[in-house]
Every structure is written in structure tokens, then in C-alpha cells.
Scaffold this motif. Structure first.
Motif, short mmCIF file in Angstrom:
data_model
loop_
_atom_site.label_atom_id
_atom_site.label_comp_id
_atom_site.label_asym_id
_atom_site.label_seq_id
_atom_site.Cartn_x
_atom_site.Cartn_y
_atom_site.Cartn_z
N PRO A 154 -45.75 -40.94 -60.54
CA PRO A 154 -47.04 -40.99 -61.24
C PRO A 154 -47.95 -39.85 -60.78
CG PRO A 154 -46.90 -42.71 -59.58
CD PRO A 154 -45.57 -42.05 -59.62
N SER A 155 -48.79 -39.40 -61.69
CA SER A 155 -49.68 -38.28 -61.38
C SER A 155 -50.96 -38.41 -62.18
CB SER A 155 -48.99 -36.96 -61.72
OG SER A 155 -49.86 -35.89 -61.53
N ARG A 156 -52.08 -38.08 -61.54
CA ARG A 156 -53.37 -38.13 -62.23
C ARG A 156 -53.59 -36.93 -63.15
NH1 ARG A 156 -57.69 -41.45 -59.84
NH2 ARG A 156 -56.69 -42.74 -58.27
N ASP A 157 -53.07 -35.78 -62.77
CA ASP A 157 -53.29 -34.57 -63.57
C ASP A 157 -52.14 -34.27 -64.51
OD1 ASP A 157 -51.40 -33.74 -61.74
OD2 ASP A 157 -52.38 -31.86 -61.28
N LYS A 158 -51.32 -35.28 -64.80
CA LYS A 158 -50.18 -35.17 -65.71
C LYS A 158 -49.21 -34.08 -65.28
CE LYS A 158 -52.74 -37.15 -69.40
NZ LYS A 158 -52.97 -37.36 -70.76
N HIS A 159 -49.04 -33.92 -63.97
CA HIS A 159 -48.05 -33.04 -63.35
C HIS A 159 -48.32 -31.55 -63.54
CE1 HIS A 159 -45.63 -36.55 -62.52
NE2 HIS A 159 -45.72 -36.91 -63.78
N TRP A 160 -49.54 -31.16 -63.85
CA TRP A 160 -49.78 -29.73 -64.06
C TRP A 160 -49.66 -28.93 -62.78
CZ3 TRP A 160 -49.29 -27.16 -68.28
CH2 TRP A 160 -49.42 -27.83 -69.49
N ARG A 161 -50.17 -29.47 -61.65
CA ARG A 161 -50.03 -28.74 -60.38
C ARG A 161 -48.56 -28.56 -60.02
NH1 ARG A 161 -53.27 -32.14 -56.59
NH2 ARG A 161 -53.91 -33.30 -58.41
N ALA A 162 -47.78 -29.60 -60.22
CA ALA A 162 -46.35 -29.50 -59.94
C ALA A 162 -45.67 -28.52 -60.88
CB ALA A 162 -45.69 -30.88 -60.06
N ALA A 163 -46.11 -28.48 -62.14
CA ALA A 163 -45.53 -27.54 -63.09
C ALA A 163 -45.80 -26.10 -62.68
CB ALA A 163 -46.07 -27.80 -64.50
N TYR A 164 -47.01 -25.81 -62.23
CA TYR A 164 -47.32 -24.45 -61.78
C TYR A 164 -46.47 -24.08 -60.56
CZ TYR A 164 -51.38 -24.62 -64.85
OH TYR A 164 -52.19 -24.73 -65.93
N LEU A 165 -46.29 -25.01 -59.65
CA LEU A 165 -45.46 -24.76 -58.47
C LEU A 165 -44.00 -24.56 -58.87
CD1 LEU A 165 -45.33 -24.61 -55.38
CD2 LEU A 165 -44.87 -27.05 -55.39
N LEU A 166 -43.51 -25.37 -59.78
CA LEU A 166 -42.12 -25.22 -60.25
C LEU A 166 -41.91 -23.89 -60.97
CD1 LEU A 166 -41.42 -28.84 -61.49
CD2 LEU A 166 -40.26 -27.67 -59.61
N ILE A 167 -42.89 -23.45 -61.73
CA ILE A 167 -42.79 -22.15 -62.40
C ILE A 167 -42.75 -21.03 -61.36
CG2 ILE A 167 -44.03 -20.52 -63.86
CD1 ILE A 167 -45.01 -23.00 -65.46
N ALA A 168 -43.63 -21.11 -60.36
CA ALA A 168 -43.69 -20.06 -59.33
C ALA A 168 -42.40 -19.99 -58.53
CB ALA A 168 -44.87 -20.31 -58.41
N ILE A 169 -41.76 -21.13 -58.31
CA ILE A 169 -40.50 -21.14 -57.57
C ILE A 169 -39.33 -20.81 -58.49
CG2 ILE A 169 -38.91 -22.64 -56.30
CD1 ILE A 169 -41.40 -24.10 -55.24
N GLY A 170 -39.40 -21.23 -59.74
CA GLY A 170 -38.28 -21.07 -60.65
C GLY A 170 -38.05 -19.66 -61.14
#
Length: 82
Positions: free
Chosen positions: A22-38
Motif C-alpha cells: 500500500p502507498s499514499r502517493d500511489k507509488h510515484w516515489r517508487a516509480a521514480y526510483l525504479l526508473i533511475a535504477i532501471g
């Protein structure tokens, strides 16, 4: 399977596990991190395995992170019209 493909599979597994939390910001912070790593992982996969495997990994990453791509596409279309 070489190291770059193993790392790409770990990235995909991590992204899937993050999506289940679950996430309050609808996973946007995680998405930015995944993009930066990916992006560097995608470059490494393409460099080691060639452009066809790189395109397959790019497609897999795009299917996991489809909403950031959809919003980017909408923003580009909006700016082209203005």
C-alpha cells in the motif's frame, strides 16, 4: 544467464513486490526510483546481450511502469498542441 539479465529480473521482481504494497502517493516515489535504477540496467543489458534483448527488457519495464509512460505521452501531446 549473465549478470545483467539476473539484475534485470531482480529489478522486475522488486517492482512487482513494491506494487503490491500500500502507498499514499500511489507509488510515484517508487516509480521514480525504479526508473533511475532501471535505465542503467537497461543499458547494461543492451550492451551485453544486444539490441533485441534490450528491446525485450525495455518492453517488460514499460509494461511494469506503464502509468509514468502514459502521463509522459499525455504531456508531450498536450505541449505539441499548444
Amino acid at each position: 544467464m549473465n549478470g545483467s539479465l539476473v539484475l534485470a529480473c531482480l529489478w522486475a521482481t522488486t517492482a512487482t513486490l513494491i506494487a503490491m504494497l500500500p502507498s499514499r502517493d500511489k507509488h510515484w516515489r517508487a516509480a521514480y526510483l525504479l526508473i533511475a535504477i532501471g535505465i542503467p540496467i537497461l543499458g547494461w543489458v543492451t550492451w551485453q546481450n544486444g539490441p533485441w534483448i534490450g528491446l525485450i527488457v525495455l518492453g517488460a519495464g514499460a509494461s511494469i511502469l506503464r502509468w509514468p509512460l502514459i502521463y509522459l505521452w499525455r504531456r508531450v501531446r498536450r505541449r505539441r498542441r499548444a
